[in-house]
Design an enzyme around this catalytic site. Structure first.
Site, PDB file in Angstrom:
ATOM      1  N   LYS A   1      -7.567  -8.572 -11.780  1.00  0.00           N
ATOM      2  CA  LYS A   1      -7.786  -7.155 -12.123  1.00  0.00           C
ATOM      3  C   LYS A   1      -6.694  -6.350 -11.428  1.00  0.00           C
ATOM      4  CE  LYS A   1      -9.292  -3.411 -11.224  1.00  0.00           C
ATOM      5  NZ  LYS A   1      -8.405  -2.217 -11.276  1.00  0.00           N
TER       6      LYS A   1
ATOM      7  N   GLY B   1      -5.642  -3.715  -1.105  1.00  0.00           N
ATOM      8  CA  GLY B   1      -5.756  -2.294  -1.423  1.00  0.00           C
ATOM      9  C   GLY B   1      -6.083  -1.505  -0.168  1.00  0.00           C
TER      10      GLY B   1
ATOM     11  N   THR C   1     -11.587   0.976   0.354  1.00  0.00           N
ATOM     12  CA  THR C   1     -12.033   0.211  -0.818  1.00  0.00           C
ATOM     13  C   THR C   1     -12.396  -1.207  -0.386  1.00  0.00           C
ATOM     14  OG1 THR C   1     -10.189   1.359  -1.923  1.00  0.00           O
ATOM     15  CG2 THR C   1     -11.473  -0.155  -3.251  1.00  0.00           C
TER      16      THR C   1
ATOM     17  N   GLU D   1      -6.622  -7.714   2.300  1.00  0.00           N
ATOM     18  CA  GLU D   1      -5.308  -7.256   2.792  1.00  0.00           C
ATOM     19  C   GLU D   1      -5.294  -5.747   2.615  1.00  0.00           C
ATOM     20  OE1 GLU D   1      -2.606  -8.896   4.045  1.00  0.00           O
ATOM     21  OE2 GLU D   1      -3.835 -10.699   4.124  1.00  0.00           O
TER      22      GLU D   1
ATOM     23  N   CYS E   1       2.378  -1.130   2.389  1.00  0.00           N
ATOM     24  CA  CYS E   1       1.338  -1.215   3.425  1.00  0.00           C
ATOM     25  C   CYS E   1       1.929  -1.385   4.816  1.00  0.00           C
ATOM     26  CB  CYS E   1       0.399  -2.360   3.111  1.00  0.00           C
ATOM     27  SG  CYS E   1       1.274  -3.900   2.798  1.00  0.00           S
TER      28      CYS E   1
ATOM     29  N   GLU F   1      -2.977   6.599   6.905  1.00  0.00           N
ATOM     30  CA  GLU F   1      -1.910   6.051   6.067  1.00  0.00           C
ATOM     31  C   GLU F   1      -1.536   7.110   5.023  1.00  0.00           C
ATOM     32  OE1 GLU F   1      -3.097   2.845   3.405  1.00  0.00           O
ATOM     33  OE2 GLU F   1      -1.265   1.777   3.944  1.00  0.00           O
TER      34      GLU F   1
HETATM   35  P1  NAD Z   1      -6.975   0.934  -3.975  1.00  0.00           P
HETATM   36  O1  NAD Z   1      -7.859   0.445  -2.881  1.00  0.00           O
HETATM   37  O2  NAD Z   1      -7.233   2.272  -4.549  1.00  0.00           O
HETATM   38  O3  NAD Z   1      -7.016  -0.069  -5.219  1.00  0.00           O
HETATM   39  C1  NAD Z   1      -6.722  -1.454  -5.086  1.00  0.00           C
HETATM   40  C2  NAD Z   1      -7.362  -2.196  -6.239  1.00  0.00           C
HETATM   41  O4  NAD Z   1      -8.777  -2.132  -6.100  1.00  0.00           O
HETATM   42  C3  NAD Z   1      -7.049  -1.613  -7.613  1.00  0.00           C
HETATM   43  O5  NAD Z   1      -6.934  -2.656  -8.564  1.00  0.00           O
HETATM   44  C4  NAD Z   1      -8.285  -0.774  -7.887  1.00  0.00           C
HETATM   45  O6  NAD Z   1      -8.491  -0.543  -9.267  1.00  0.00           O
HETATM   46  C5  NAD Z   1      -9.362  -1.651  -7.283  1.00  0.00           C
HETATM   47  N1  NAD Z   1     -10.609  -0.973  -6.918  1.00  0.00           N
HETATM   48  C6  NAD Z   1     -10.804   0.323  -6.615  1.00  0.00           C
HETATM   49  N2  NAD Z   1     -12.110   0.560  -6.362  1.00  0.00           N
HETATM   50  C7  NAD Z   1     -12.744  -0.630  -6.486  1.00  0.00           C
HETATM   51  C8  NAD Z   1     -14.094  -1.053  -6.337  1.00  0.00           C
HETATM   52  N3  NAD Z   1     -15.060  -0.190  -6.014  1.00  0.00           N
HETATM   53  N4  NAD Z   1     -14.403  -2.348  -6.546  1.00  0.00           N
HETATM   54  C9  NAD Z   1     -13.432  -3.240  -6.861  1.00  0.00           C
HETATM   55  N5  NAD Z   1     -12.134  -2.906  -7.025  1.00  0.00           N
HETATM   56  C10 NAD Z   1     -11.788  -1.614  -6.834  1.00  0.00           C
HETATM   57  O7  NAD Z   1      -5.474   0.803  -3.427  1.00  0.00           O
HETATM   58  P2  NAD Z   1      -4.132   1.274  -4.165  1.00  0.00           P
HETATM   59  O8  NAD Z   1      -4.073   2.761  -4.114  1.00  0.00           O
HETATM   60  O9  NAD Z   1      -3.994   0.566  -5.481  1.00  0.00           O
HETATM   61  O10 NAD Z   1      -3.014   0.641  -3.194  1.00  0.00           O
HETATM   62  C11 NAD Z   1      -2.589   1.242  -2.029  1.00  0.00           C
HETATM   63  C12 NAD Z   1      -3.312   0.657  -0.824  1.00  0.00           C
HETATM   64  O11 NAD Z   1      -3.137  -0.759  -0.791  1.00  0.00           O
HETATM   65  C13 NAD Z   1      -2.782   1.164   0.492  1.00  0.00           C
HETATM   66  O12 NAD Z   1      -3.848   1.428   1.351  1.00  0.00           O
HETATM   67  C14 NAD Z   1      -1.980  -0.021   1.014  1.00  0.00           C
HETATM   68  O13 NAD Z   1      -1.810  -0.067   2.402  1.00  0.00           O
HETATM   69  C15 NAD Z   1      -2.781  -1.169   0.512  1.00  0.00           C
HETATM   70  N6  NAD Z   1      -1.960  -2.363   0.466  1.00  0.00           N
HETATM   71  C16 NAD Z   1      -2.169  -3.359   1.393  1.00  0.00           C
HETATM   72  C17 NAD Z   1      -1.343  -4.477   1.403  1.00  0.00           C
HETATM   73  C18 NAD Z   1      -1.501  -5.571   2.430  1.00  0.00           C
HETATM   74  O14 NAD Z   1      -0.896  -6.617   2.271  1.00  0.00           O
HETATM   75  N7  NAD Z   1      -2.257  -5.382   3.493  1.00  0.00           N
HETATM   76  C19 NAD Z   1      -0.325  -4.586   0.464  1.00  0.00           C
HETATM   77  C20 NAD Z   1      -0.153  -3.545  -0.448  1.00  0.00           C
HETATM   78  C21 NAD Z   1      -0.983  -2.448  -0.451  1.00  0.00           C
END
Ligand code: NAD
Length: 494
Positions: free
Chosen positions: A183, A237, A241, A259, A293, A393
């Protein structure tokens, strides 16, 4: 020459899933996927319904139980190698789509495709080496500990590095013999589907081993996380979340690998090679326009060189070239969306109110920068450590700078955070590098470098930056369970 002279090639709007995309299950409403630079439609995308999620998971479950997939590492290796080769062969087309959909510079997009292929190749090699161990347990008893796949794995990804972050969960999950439902983030469905089409095109991939669902996280992601036949959720993400995903998975004790976010410190000591440290500080905060991230978003500089170092950093920041990310001369791309632009703007206002804005407010009124979701590169000093701009962040090109007196103070400032994903430190003193590197509680500590990743080296978070490790051998084992087969030939049990 200015970026305004760059001529964008024409684009034909993609239909996603489109023809020959049977691995995508999406029968719901359509939504438009827009280019953050031009606001043009990149793709018309159909979302999945909760029923589609059921179907996708059912397919993956059937494939797990009926395919040879989970017992034959050689097939898995061949499929993954075939996939990696197709990613390499299609690098330029995929990179253009990635830049149009996500907004990152074309150079970064190309290296993301190649890095994704390398990740897949690394796990292709390991698919045939998932080893256990034998135990001699006494005269009449022995045991064999093997590693088995878990079953159906949900892979949920963010939009900032949509392919690298997909591959570093998907490739080990498949290499270990699991089946997967992917997804992607709603902002990057097209690049995800187009990349997965190259996996689906590998002839030996059994049906149902990889299925993709599309749409908003709160609906589609939530249905996937709550599905009783999903055995593990590999989520990348935001921390908030991720915490909700873990709560939901806890209801029936399903495994999670998380992550999450970061607020990484980057420490520059006076004895460092300052030219290299400047390059590192720029790379740390402006890669992916700060939407990464591991962004080194808190720069800590030893007081004796603070004025000189920050002054030179400001000069370099002023020279950043904002523009069309398809133009190879652009060094700072737009943000991913107007929503992200608003969030970044709010943090800049906090910085203005609570600290000192060191950068000029760049006027973004060019033909490209006034239309796209751009944010000016921003450096803020004199912020209290408790400020939201220092603690949260931002995910944008916004750097806070902090002087420190000695090593102890540097570590105290660096550790004043609820995250622990990555850190950087710059020094010529090996003993200090070791001491400070040990003191920083982060999954990665870069010493005299920044943002170098290797498929074979684990990444992951301390504290609210995550749970579990990705990449490396540990990243493969995350997607397995051990089983002890115990053999005992004694005549009686009592
Ligand atoms: P997000 O948490 O908004 O979304 C991530 C994913 O989760 C998306 O596919 C989203 O549609 C899905 N999602 C959202 N709500 C959900 C729910 N209730 N249940 C299941 N899935 C759900 O994050 P984003 O805005 O897409 O990405 C940015 C974030 O990701 C930043 O916080 C960044 O630090 C983090 N990130 C972490 C790493 C790592 O390796 N630690 C790498 C890249 C990004």
């Amino acid at each position: 020459m200015s970026s305004e002279t760059f001529e964008r090639p024409a684009w034909k709007v993609l239909a996603v899933p489109g023809p020959d995309r049977a691995f995508v299950v999406a029968s719901g409403a359509s939504f438009e996927d827009r280019d953050p630079t031009t606001q043009e439609v990149v793709a018309e995308v159909r979302a999945s319904t909760p029923e589609d999620v059921d179907l996708a998971v059912e397919r993956a479950d059937q494939a797990f139980w009926h395919a040879r997939w989970r017992n034959d590492g050689a097939i898995r290796a061949r499929v993954l190698y075939g996939f990696a080769q197709r990613l390499r062969d299609n690098r330029d087309a995929l990179a253009e789509l990635l830049t149009r959909e996500q907004g990152k510079t074309i150079g970064e997009a190309r290296s993301e495709i190649v890095g994704s292929a390398e990740m897949v190749e690394y796990y292709a090699g390991l698919a045939r080496s998932i080893e256990g161990r034998a135990l001699a347990l006494g005269d009449d008893a022995h045991g064999v500990v093997i590693r088995e796949p878990l079953g159906v794995v949900a892979v949920i990804t963010p939009w900032n590095w949509p392919l690298t972050l997909l591959m570093r969960s998907l490739a080990p999950a498949l290499a270990a013999g699991n089946t997967c439902v992917v997804k992607p983030a709603s902002l990057t469905p097209a690049i995800t589907v187009e990349a997965l089409a190259h996996l689906a095109a590998v002839s030996e991939l059994p049906d149902g081993v990889v299925t993709c669902v599309l749409g908003p996280g709160g609906v589609v992601g939530d249905a996937l996380v709550g599905h009783p036949k999903v055995h593990m959720i590999a989520f990348t993400g935001e921390s908030g979340t991720g915490i909700n995903v873990m709560r939901r998975a806890a209801a029936d004790l399903r495994k999670v690998a998380l992550e999450l976010g970061g607020k990484s410190p980057n420490l520059v000591f006076a004895d460092a090679n300052l030219d290299k440290a400047l390059d590192g500080a720029m790379n740390a905060i402006f890669t992916t326009t700060g939407q990464i991230c591991t962004a080194g978003s808190r720069l800590l500089v030893e007081a004796s060189i603070y004025d000189e170092f920050v002054g030179r950093l400001l000069q370099r920041t002023a020279a950043l070239r904002l523009g069309d990310p398809l133009d190879p001369r652009t060094t700072l791309a737009p943000l991913v969306s107007a929503a992200q632009q608003r969030v970044v703007g709010e943090y800049v206002e906090i910085g203005r109110r609570e600290g000192t804005l060191l950068t000029d407010d760049r006027v973004l009124d060019g033909p490209v920068t006034s239309v796209g979701c751009f944010a000016a590169p921003t450096i803020i000093a004199d912020l209290p450590l408790a400020s939201r701009a220092v603690q949260e962040e931002i995910f944008g090109p916004v750097l806070t700078v902090h002087p420190f007196g000695d090593e102890e103070e540097a570590v105290a400032i660096a550790e004043n955070t609820e995250f622990g994903l990555a850190a950087g430190l710059w020094t010529a003193d090996l003993n200090r590098a070791w001491r400070v590197g040990r003191a920083l509680r982060s999954g990665t500590v870069w010493i005299n470098t920044y943002h170098h990743f290797y498929a074979e080296a684990e990444v992951g978070g301390f504290r609210k930056s995550g749970l579990g490790r990705q990449q490396g051998l540990a990243g493969l084992y995350e997607f397995t369970e051990t089983k002890h087969l115990n053999f005992d030939s004694k005549e009686t049990l009592w």
